[in-house]
Design an enzyme around this catalytic site. Structure first.
Site, PDB file in Angstrom:
ATOM      1  N   HIS A  54       0.814  -1.206   0.000  1.00 39.59           N
ATOM      2  CA  HIS A  54       0.000   0.000   0.000  1.00 39.59           C
ATOM      3  C   HIS A  54       0.856   1.269   0.000  1.00 39.59           C
ATOM      4  O   HIS A  54       0.496   2.267  -0.614  1.00 39.59           O
ATOM      5  CB  HIS A  54      -0.907  -0.009   1.238  1.00 39.59           C
ATOM      6  CG  HIS A  54      -2.117   0.856   1.117  1.00 39.59           C
ATOM      7  ND1 HIS A  54      -3.136   0.592   0.231  1.00 39.59           N
ATOM      8  CD2 HIS A  54      -2.483   1.987   1.767  1.00 39.59           C
ATOM      9  CE1 HIS A  54      -4.079   1.513   0.347  1.00 39.59           C
ATOM     10  NE2 HIS A  54      -3.704   2.375   1.267  1.00 39.59           N
ATOM     11  N   HIS A 100     -10.440   2.327  -1.379  1.00 36.47           N
ATOM     12  CA  HIS A 100     -10.622   2.016   0.041  1.00 36.47           C
ATOM     13  C   HIS A 100     -11.379   0.696   0.122  1.00 36.47           C
ATOM     14  O   HIS A 100     -12.443   0.597   0.720  1.00 36.47           O
ATOM     15  CB  HIS A 100     -11.362   3.147   0.762  1.00 36.47           C
ATOM     16  CG  HIS A 100     -10.631   3.610   1.985  1.00 36.47           C
ATOM     17  ND1 HIS A 100     -11.231   3.815   3.189  1.00 36.47           N
ATOM     18  CD2 HIS A 100      -9.314   3.866   2.189  1.00 36.47           C
ATOM     19  CE1 HIS A 100     -10.334   4.192   4.088  1.00 36.47           C
ATOM     20  NE2 HIS A 100      -9.163   4.239   3.500  1.00 36.47           N
TER      21      HIS A 100
END
EC number: 6.3.5.3
Length: 742
Positions: A54, A100
């Site tokens: 990430h 998300h």
């Protein structure tokens, strides 16, 4: 609660506690080498988040280098909070898309709300005022209660944040397929407006300058969110603690404060505390400036008692920004935040030594070389292997599915959730906040006026993951081309794009191959259509129960209209206008909605696309629009010509269609061949239009009888009331969700 200070570095190594944080054996050994000692618990946690996919893009970085990132309009490409594109008159648009997904699978309301909040901060951290928000969503089929809950709550979360913060949600897209059942995708995009000289960067420059924390207090929410988002989410795990909780009321104040602060020459750098929170923002700002940072965690605003360094550094509490300010001028900045009722505090300073040093309670809690966390993070060149199904699909003979009743099939197609009206979702969004929305949800592209000028920007998000699954390279090209078609149809010239790259587990060679080939296709299309990649996000490990999602690289694109006079609607406007189909229709049903209805799965070849043909058609159509001879324009996508004709009269004007088709009616009506547009022009402009546009064929005329009539050699193929079709299309999703039913 565990006292991390009592866990000795030797215990971390012996009991392999680093694995619980997401580090592999090799990565832990590498961290030891960088430190030249055993890292303590907090340091191990910092390595784990900064080296997560990430934050570091460790498996995707080699592929991302393939993207073209420069162009005549590009002021800032990848590497900052968001990309920046010139729109003339010393103005620029700033935009980015971000996922998300993992948080939204666990807590769909909070996950989607904080997704919006996070991408807003990326944009206003660049000095830009957010002027529009978009989203791109993927869910399982709407035939089970869990998917209905995920969809409903995600939409509610997006609305709750965007509506409070008064940034209009002007459009987006939603698609449904069983591959997303356990792993929904929630991608949010924000566009901001900035003057060239107000563009900010996340730099911790100037030794001795002060580091200021501003925004919401730090709590224990979202700890290890970055590593959680770099792992496979399994349904039975409780990951709720890794989901941060947003507060749009604080977010709104923070936007106002930051947009005032950027006008102070005391400001050196500013960055959002996103994934990995205080850790990533501080270390990245130091890395980009070639400096070090020292912070005292006793000075960090905290909303919970007895937080240790590990928790503070890894928290992903929302609505937080990190600033670097000229030494001696801190009060000027603190006063601005105080005026806007936003907490702010000086928590550290820029140091010459290129180290990331954290102190708490008078002791050093972490001391790591900055480069070890950022540019020296591990990068993996993973094995790639052509997916086993690909050759079989390529070898499959093209056939035209058997459809007995084309009118009934059109009704069926219009009720498929991926095609059906998304009004149930977007009616919850405030699409007119700021009063600059010219075309909102439901248009091919949203159009937002640039205040104080006659200019406007067009915005879209697009991706047909079915095509990418069948043929990743061809599908990647199509994703970019479709986004550009939507921008062109609105009357705008495409400028650049941002990508949200959503895939399964990259350590699976077939998944990595899907990534590699689709990025090749996207890159080729970007070059052909002159739409460089200026920002983006990678989300991997999107799978559950051993099954990966379909590869879904979302394309968010922005275009410029030099004048609002060029705005072109996607619906038909007047009776007696001529209807033109631009482009050839071939027997192409692989990955189509028709195939989905008839077979319940996708196979065969994806539609083919010739990027030179695509570029030529887009250029010609834009030229015709700029000459004022196009009344409406709509691109052909899911469901083919029949669906596009129906959608073009779903604007309650009582208009209808009288069209004539040639060849096999199933192919003519439902094929999903690429590079096609449905356009209307006035009768008096017929010759002029046909002179500009090659491969344009008049197929009909707009009528005033409210009927959709399609015939072939005087045989009726479709003859239906447009309002009846509209009702089916409009009510499909509410009916599936049982909205308003007892």
């Amino acid at each position: 609660m565990m006292d991390v200070n009592k866990i000795k570095p030797e215990q971390i190594e012996a009991e392999q506690l680093y694995k619980e944080m997401g580090l592999s054996d090799e990565e832990y050994r590498l961290a030891k080498d960088k430190m030249e000692r055993l890292p303590n618990y907090t340091e191990t946690g910092i390595f784990s988040v900064m080296w997560s996919e990430h934050c570091s893009y460790k498996t995707s970085k080699p592929l991302l280098k393939k993207f073209p990132t420069k162009g005549e309009h590009v002021l800032q490409g990848p590497g900052e909070g968001a990309g920046v594109v010139d729109i003339g008159d010393n103005q620029a648009v700033v935009f980015k898309i971000e996922s998300h997904n993992s948080p939204s699978a666990v807590e769909p309301f909070e996950g989607s709300a904080t997704g919006v909040g996070g991408i807003l901060r990326d944009v206003f951290s660049m000095g830009a005022k957010p002027i529009a928000s978009m989203n791109s969503l993927r869910f399982g089929n709407l035939n089970n209660d869990h998917t209905k809950m995920l969809f409903s709550e995600a939409v509610r979360g997006i609305a709750s944040y965007g509506n409070v913060i008064e940034v209009p949600t002007v459009g987006g897209e939603v698609q449904f397929d069983e591959s997303y059942e356990e792993n929904p995708l929630v991608n949010a995009m924000v566009v901001g407006l900035v003057n060239h000289d107000d563009v900010q960067k996340g730099l911790a420059s100037g030794v001795g300058n002060t580091v200021i924390y501003a925004g919401g207090a730090t709590g224990r929410d979202g700890i290890h969110g970055a590593t959680f988002s770099s792992d496979v989410v399994e349904g039975e795990k409780d990951n709720a603690s890794a989901v941060a909780i947003g507060d749009p009321h604080i977010g709104k104040k923070l936007i106002a404060a930051c947009l005032e602060v950027i006008h102070s020459d005391a400001l050196v750098g500013i960055q959002d505390m996103g994934a990995a929170g205080l850790t990533s923002s501080a270390s990245e700002m130091a890395s980009k400036a070639g400096t070090g940072i020292e912070m005292n965690l006793d000075l960090v605003p905290q909303r919970e008692e007895n937080m240790d360094a590990y928790e503070i550094m890894l928290s992903e509490s929302q609505e937080r920004m990190l600033l670097v300010v000229e030494k001696g001028r801190e009060q000027e900045i603190l006063d601005v935040f105080a005026k806007h009722e936003v907490d702010a505090a000086a928590i550290g300073e820029v140091i010459e030594e290129k180290t990331f040093r954290i102190k708490q309670h008078g002791e050093i809690a972490a001391d790591i070389p900055v480069a070890a966390l950022t540019e020296e993070a591990p990068v993996y060149h993973l094995p790639s292997e052509e997916a086993g199904y690909y050759k079989d699909f390529q070898d499959k003979e093209k056939t035209t599915p058997a459809v007995d009743d084309h009118q009934e099939m059109l009704k069926n197609l219009l009720q498929q959730p991926t095609i059906a009206s998304k009004e149930w979702a977007y009616s919850q969004y405030d699409s007119d906040a700021q009063n600059n929305t010219i075309a909102g949800p439901g248009s091919d592209a949203a159009i937002v006026k640039i205040e104080g000028t006659d200019k406007a920007i067009a915005i879209t998000t697009d991706c047909n993951s079915r095509y990418i699954y069948l043929d990743p390279e061809m599908g990647g090209k199509i994703a970019v081309a479709e986004a550009a078609r939507n921008i062109i149809c609105s009357g705008a010239k495409p400028l650049a794009l941002t990508d949200g790259l959503n895939y399964g587990n990259p350590t699976n060679p077939e998944t990595f191959w899907q990534m590699e080939k689709s990025i090749d296709g996207i890159s080729e299309a970007c070059l052909a259509l002159d739409t460089p990649v200026i920002s983006g996000n990678v989300s991997l490990y999107n799978q559950s129960k051993g099954e990966a999602i379909m590869p879904t690289p979302i394309i968010g694109m922005v275009g410029l209209l030099e004048s609002t006079k060029l705005v072109t609607p996607s619906h038909f406007q007047n009776a007696d206008d001529l209807i033109y189909l631009i482009g050839e229709t071939n027997e192409e049903f692989g990955g189509s909605e028709l195939q989905n209805i008839l077979e319940g799965s996708y196979s065969g070849k994806a539609p083919a696309i010739d990027l030179n043909v695509e570029a030529t058609r887009q250029k010609q159509l834009l030229e015709a629009i700029h000459q004022g001879i196009v009344v409406s324009a709509h691109d052909l996508s899911e469901g083919g010509l029949a669906v596009a004709l129906a959608e073009s009269v779903f604007n309650n004007k009582g208009l209808g269609v009288k069209a004539e088709i040639e060849g096999n009616p199933t192919t003519a009506l439902f094929s999903e061949s690429q590079s096609r547009f449905l356009v209307t022009v006035k009768k008096e402009n017929k010759a002029k239009f046909e002179e500009i546009i090659e491969h344009a064929k008049q197929i009909g005329v707009v009528t005033s009888d409210g009927k959709l009539k399609v015939s072939q050699e005087n045989n009726k193929i479709i003859d239906e009331d447009a309002e009846k079709l509209n009702k089916l299309w409009r009510e499909a999703i509410p009916n599936l969700l049982h909205v308003g039913k007892q």
